[in-house]
Write a protein that holds these residues in place. Sequence first.
Motif, PDB file in Angstrom:
ATOM      1  N   PRO A   1      30.433  33.010  47.421  1.00 14.06           N
ATOM      2  CA  PRO A   1      31.862  33.261  47.206  1.00 14.06           C
ATOM      3  C   PRO A   1      32.742  32.107  47.707  1.00 14.06           C
ATOM      4  CG  PRO A   1      31.019  34.642  48.968  1.00 14.06           C
ATOM      5  CD  PRO A   1      29.843  33.921  48.394  1.00 14.06           C
ATOM      6  N   LEU A   2      33.891  31.975  47.073  1.00 15.17           N
ATOM      7  CA  LEU A   2      34.898  31.008  47.506  1.00 15.17           C
ATOM      8  C   LEU A   2      35.653  31.655  48.661  1.00 15.17           C
ATOM      9  CD1 LEU A   2      36.337  29.922  44.023  1.00 15.17           C
ATOM     10  CD2 LEU A   2      34.381  28.987  45.260  1.00 15.17           C
ATOM     11  N   THR A   3      35.523  31.102  49.854  1.00 14.68           N
ATOM     12  CA  THR A   3      36.171  31.697  51.020  1.00 14.68           C
ATOM     13  C   THR A   3      37.099  30.725  51.734  1.00 14.68           C
ATOM     14  OG1 THR A   3      34.266  31.123  52.397  1.00 14.68           O
ATOM     15  CG2 THR A   3      34.296  33.337  51.429  1.00 14.68           C
TER      16      THR A   3
ATOM     17  N   GLY B   1      39.220  23.485  38.040  1.00 11.10           N
ATOM     18  CA  GLY B   1      38.769  23.355  36.663  1.00 11.10           C
ATOM     19  C   GLY B   1      37.724  24.383  36.274  1.00 11.10           C
ATOM     20  N   ARG B   2      37.156  25.079  37.250  1.00  8.65           N
ATOM     21  CA  ARG B   2      36.118  26.070  36.977  1.00  8.65           C
ATOM     22  C   ARG B   2      36.746  27.449  36.766  1.00  8.65           C
ATOM     23  NH1 ARG B   2      30.805  24.498  38.901  1.00  8.65           N
ATOM     24  NH2 ARG B   2      30.192  26.246  37.614  1.00  8.65           N
ATOM     25  N   LEU B   3      36.007  28.286  36.064  1.00 10.28           N
ATOM     26  CA  LEU B   3      36.403  29.670  35.833  1.00 10.28           C
ATOM     27  C   LEU B   3      35.980  30.493  37.048  1.00 10.28           C
ATOM     28  CD1 LEU B   3      37.685  31.230  33.452  1.00 10.28           C
ATOM     29  CD2 LEU B   3      35.367  31.865  32.775  1.00 10.28           C
ATOM     30  N   VAL B   4      36.889  31.342  37.530  1.00  6.26           N
ATOM     31  CA  VAL B   4      36.597  32.156  38.710  1.00  6.26           C
ATOM     32  C   VAL B   4      36.974  33.608  38.417  1.00  6.26           C
ATOM     33  CG1 VAL B   4      38.850  31.749  39.793  1.00  6.26           C
ATOM     34  CG2 VAL B   4      36.922  32.350  41.219  1.00  6.26           C
ATOM     35  N   LYS B   5      36.124  34.523  38.885  1.00  6.07           N
ATOM     36  CA  LYS B   5      36.423  35.951  38.805  1.00  6.07           C
ATOM     37  C   LYS B   5      36.740  36.379  40.225  1.00  6.07           C
ATOM     38  CE  LYS B   5      34.717  40.408  37.314  1.00  6.07           C
ATOM     39  NZ  LYS B   5      33.649  41.151  36.642  1.00  6.07           N
TER      40      LYS B   5
ATOM     41  N   LEU C   1      34.258  34.535  42.873  1.00  3.26           N
ATOM     42  CA  LEU C   1      32.999  33.898  42.477  1.00  3.26           C
ATOM     43  C   LEU C   1      33.210  33.023  41.251  1.00  3.26           C
ATOM     44  CD1 LEU C   1      30.546  36.922  42.802  1.00  3.26           C
ATOM     45  CD2 LEU C   1      30.636  34.906  44.280  1.00  3.26           C
ATOM     46  N   VAL C   2      32.664  31.820  41.301  1.00  7.46           N
ATOM     47  CA  VAL C   2      32.698  30.924  40.154  1.00  7.46           C
ATOM     48  C   VAL C   2      31.821  31.521  39.066  1.00  7.46           C
ATOM     49  CG1 VAL C   2      32.001  28.640  39.324  1.00  7.46           C
ATOM     50  CG2 VAL C   2      33.162  28.866  41.524  1.00  7.46           C
TER      51      VAL C   2
END
Length: 189
Positions: free
Chosen positions: A91-93, A103-107, A148-149
């Motif tokens: 996860p992106l924290t 530039g990336r897709l993230v949910k 999350l990417v």
Amino acid sequence: MTQPNQDTTRDRIEAELVAPLLALELDVEAVEITPAGKRRVLRVAVDKDGGVTLDDVAEATREVNRVLDESDVMGEQPYTLEVTSRGVDRPLTLERHWRRNTGRLVKLTTTDGTSLTGRILTAGPESATVEVDGAEREVRYADATKALVQVEFNRPATAAEPDGDQDGDQDGDGDEITDENTDESGEDA
């Protein structure tokens, strides 16, 4: 659930690795110790701006081995060392996670329970701008409970990365890069 002794060992390993890996311009993202029969697997995830290359992982593996050789932190029990890139499943924290995935897709899910998927446009000290359904939305890191990417096989190219490969994994698929080193004797990995 990890045992308290494993937590102490993991924390000690991480503390010993931060400065030497930072000298290689690498951040320690995670240290995990898992039992594997009579052995243990020590997994160290690293990352850096611009992404981690195979050469970075090889250099990090040598440095982790050097640090562990000079320390008694792993004890006498044999272990297998795996040094890996952060990978897309983590996860992106932190701000640097968001910045490195611009530039990336993230949910993501926010503190109010809202779930959305969008492209990270910018990442600042406190928040990121995410394009969701054509509209820009500011997301404070403190308000993202999970991010999350998403893996994209045909991710749009950007001016900075004409091939669309922004994760630094050299092949554009977003997979982790891993270097394994097995310590058969239980002494030096």
